[in-house]
Design a protein around this motif. Sequence first.
Motif, mmCIF file in Angstrom:
data_model
loop_
_atom_site.group_PDB
_atom_site.id
_atom_site.type_symbol
_atom_site.label_atom_id
_atom_site.label_comp_id
_atom_site.label_asym_id
_atom_site.label_seq_id
_atom_site.Cartn_x
_atom_site.Cartn_y
_atom_site.Cartn_z
ATOM 1 N N HIS A 1 0.827 -1.202 0.000
ATOM 2 C CA HIS A 1 0.000 0.000 0.000
ATOM 3 C C HIS A 1 0.869 1.263 0.000
ATOM 4 C CE1 HIS A 1 -3.316 2.648 1.857
ATOM 5 N NE2 HIS A 1 -3.652 2.399 0.622
ATOM 6 N N THR A 2 1.973 1.233 0.747
ATOM 7 C CA THR A 2 2.875 2.390 0.758
ATOM 8 C C THR A 2 3.413 2.665 -0.641
ATOM 9 O OG1 THR A 2 3.531 2.003 3.048
ATOM 10 C CG2 THR A 2 5.016 3.335 1.707
ATOM 11 N N ALA A 3 3.850 1.624 -1.333
ATOM 12 C CA ALA A 3 4.383 1.800 -2.687
ATOM 13 C C ALA A 3 3.312 2.333 -3.627
ATOM 14 C CB ALA A 3 4.935 0.471 -3.198
ATOM 15 N N TYR A 4 2.097 1.805 -3.510
ATOM 16 C CA TYR A 4 0.988 2.282 -4.343
ATOM 17 C C TYR A 4 0.725 3.770 -4.104
ATOM 18 C CZ TYR A 4 -3.850 3.264 -5.615
ATOM 19 O OH TYR A 4 -4.996 3.859 -6.117
ATOM 20 N N ILE A 5 0.677 4.169 -2.839
ATOM 21 C CA ILE A 5 0.393 5.568 -2.513
ATOM 22 C C ILE A 5 1.514 6.478 -3.010
ATOM 23 C CG2 ILE A 5 0.159 7.214 -0.598
ATOM 24 C CD1 ILE A 5 -2.400 5.612 -1.222
ATOM 25 N N LEU A 6 2.764 6.068 -2.865
ATOM 26 C CA LEU A 6 3.878 6.868 -3.388
ATOM 27 C C LEU A 6 3.739 7.073 -4.891
ATOM 28 C CD1 LEU A 6 6.875 5.328 -1.407
ATOM 29 C CD2 LEU A 6 6.143 7.714 -1.296
ATOM 30 N N CYS A 7 3.364 6.028 -5.599
ATOM 31 C CA CYS A 7 3.220 6.149 -7.055
ATOM 32 C C CYS A 7 2.061 7.064 -7.429
ATOM 33 C CB CYS A 7 3.020 4.767 -7.671
ATOM 34 S SG CYS A 7 4.487 3.723 -7.565
ATOM 35 N N ARG A 8 0.968 6.970 -6.707
ATOM 36 C CA ARG A 8 -0.157 7.859 -6.978
ATOM 37 C C ARG A 8 0.200 9.312 -6.636
ATOM 38 N NH1 ARG A 8 -3.073 7.437 -10.360
ATOM 39 N NH2 ARG A 8 -5.065 8.011 -9.422
ATOM 40 N N GLN A 9 1.028 9.498 -5.612
ATOM 41 C CA GLN A 9 1.488 10.850 -5.293
ATOM 42 C C GLN A 9 2.362 11.402 -6.419
ATOM 43 O OE1 GLN A 9 3.052 9.874 -1.289
ATOM 44 N NE2 GLN A 9 1.683 11.450 -0.478
ATOM 45 N N VAL A 10 3.207 10.552 -6.999
ATOM 46 C CA VAL A 10 4.001 10.981 -8.157
ATOM 47 C C VAL A 10 3.075 11.445 -9.268
ATOM 48 C CG1 VAL A 10 5.510 10.180 -10.019
ATOM 49 C CG2 VAL A 10 6.018 9.545 -7.656
ATOM 50 N N GLU A 11 2.064 10.648 -9.569
ATOM 51 C CA GLU A 11 1.183 10.941 -10.697
ATOM 52 C C GLU A 11 0.335 12.179 -10.452
ATOM 53 O OE1 GLU A 11 0.749 6.184 -11.814
ATOM 54 O OE2 GLU A 11 -0.917 7.258 -10.888
ATOM 55 N N GLN A 12 -0.242 12.284 -9.267
ATOM 56 C CA GLN A 12 -1.186 13.369 -9.006
ATOM 57 C C GLN A 12 -0.509 14.681 -8.635
ATOM 58 O OE1 GLN A 12 -4.141 11.867 -6.203
ATOM 59 N NE2 GLN A 12 -4.367 9.973 -7.352
ATOM 60 N N ALA A 13 0.562 14.622 -7.840
ATOM 61 C CA ALA A 13 1.250 15.858 -7.445
ATOM 62 C C ALA A 13 1.986 16.483 -8.617
ATOM 63 C CB ALA A 13 2.218 15.576 -6.293
ATOM 64 N N SER A 14 2.541 15.666 -9.483
ATOM 65 C CA SER A 14 3.222 16.221 -10.657
ATOM 66 C C SER A 14 2.235 16.976 -11.537
ATOM 67 C CB SER A 14 3.907 15.110 -11.459
ATOM 68 O OG SER A 14 2.959 14.167 -11.938
ATOM 69 N N GLN A 15 1.021 16.449 -11.643
ATOM 70 C CA GLN A 15 -0.010 17.131 -12.428
ATOM 71 C C GLN A 15 -0.348 18.484 -11.816
ATOM 72 O OE1 GLN A 15 -3.711 14.947 -12.736
ATOM 73 N NE2 GLN A 15 -4.192 15.873 -14.703
ATOM 74 N N LYS A 16 -0.434 18.533 -10.476
ATOM 75 C CA LYS A 16 -0.719 19.802 -9.797
ATOM 76 C C LYS A 16 0.353 20.836 -10.076
ATOM 77 C CE LYS A 16 -2.278 20.146 -5.621
ATOM 78 N NZ LYS A 16 -2.462 20.008 -4.152
ATOM 79 N N LEU A 17 1.595 20.385 -10.209
ATOM 80 C CA LEU A 17 2.722 21.310 -10.408
ATOM 81 C C LEU A 17 3.001 21.605 -11.881
ATOM 82 C CD1 LEU A 17 5.247 19.939 -7.752
ATOM 83 C CD2 LEU A 17 3.792 21.976 -7.585
ATOM 84 N N GLY A 18 2.272 20.953 -12.770
ATOM 85 C CA GLY A 18 2.504 21.168 -14.198
ATOM 86 C C GLY A 18 3.717 20.433 -14.732
ATOM 87 N N ILE A 19 4.143 19.383 -14.024
ATOM 88 C CA ILE A 19 5.253 18.547 -14.508
ATOM 89 C C ILE A 19 4.643 17.402 -15.316
ATOM 90 C CG2 ILE A 19 7.156 17.033 -13.845
ATOM 91 C CD1 ILE A 19 7.427 18.667 -11.267
ATOM 92 N N GLU A 20 4.974 17.350 -16.600
ATOM 93 C CA GLU A 20 4.421 16.306 -17.458
ATOM 94 C C GLU A 20 5.241 15.027 -17.300
ATOM 95 O OE1 GLU A 20 3.352 17.361 -21.524
ATOM 96 O OE2 GLU A 20 3.797 19.452 -21.026
ATOM 97 N N LEU A 21 4.586 13.965 -16.840
ATOM 98 C CA LEU A 21 5.308 12.713 -16.633
ATOM 99 C C LEU A 21 5.894 12.178 -17.932
ATOM 100 C CD1 LEU A 21 3.231 10.619 -14.052
ATOM 101 C CD2 LEU A 21 5.359 11.862 -13.703
#
Length: 340
Positions: free
Chosen positions: A133-153
């Motif tokens: 679950h920790t790994a899943y949440i970290l990955c979702r934070q990468v995906e969602q927080a980058s979008q908030k900051l305008g960083i295109e994955l």
Amino acid sequence: MFGLIGHLTSLEHAQAVARDLGYPEYADQGLDFWCAAPPQIVDTITVTSVTGQQIKGQYVESCFLPEMLAQRRIKAAIRKILNAMAHAQKNGINITALGGFSSIIFEEFNLNQNRQVRNIKLEFERFTTGNTHTAYILCRQVEQASQKLGIELSKATVAVCGATGDIGSAVCRWLDAKTDVPELLLVARNQERLQLLQEELGRGKILSLEEALPQADIVVWVASMPKGVEIDPSTLKQPCLLIDGGYPKNLGTQIQHPGVYVLNGGIVEHSLDIDWKIMSIVNMDVPARQLFACFAESMLLEFEKWYTNFSWGRNQITVEKMELIGQVSLKHGFRPLLEF
């Protein structure tokens, strides 16, 4: 019933918390006392799912302190974790998460060879590291927080620091399989494990921390930043997203710079208040709603009645298991923390 095995961040923190919890006999004692102190159940917990289901749990304070590792009291640290597990089992807890250093110590010192703790034979299916679950949440934070900051994955370079660990390798697998990140930077101390991970992924650059940081748009820290390591934030990209997945978390206090955004990694928010007091003790901003994702895993397993060691062993986390725990996480009202 679910359980949480945890520990505090330092001797000073432990003394203060003991005083707050009404254990004055622990409050003024030094490290020798804490090495001998037995585990205690110090909190009873009620969690309500957004589905309406309600579960009960208990928090087991292991009385382990990180100073035990720093001062080479390894035997005391091992004893702490095994005793806490035995205490949870003796109290009839069905599924217990090993939080913080608990799972690291268990794996590093192969404690699965120590099934007998006094008169109790440990039933390992009652325990989970919570790392999936920790790994899943970290990955979702990468995906969602980058979008908030305008960083295109699709154009981003992502560095994973601690890439060869249980959580770090899982994060790498997810980013490789589930995102279009073009460049992965793999950072860890063990070069042999790094090469094996690189071969498994079929990609990724093996770099030192000093080489990786200036190249990364996103840095996922899976462990606390080591003492003595300093980062010059002016060398980082702007914007740069730093996700602090370690415990205790220390990036936010050490790195404060315009354009550099630090997010507490591996933290979830629940949609409903949780009836407990332990998260205020570990300084969560919203203690009734926020918690470590590893702890939430044992709650999810209790909600689903999956009484199994869902996360167990080094580098056994698959993308499929991350997706599965992610589905039930959303089902019961948990979401990744996204506040900088």
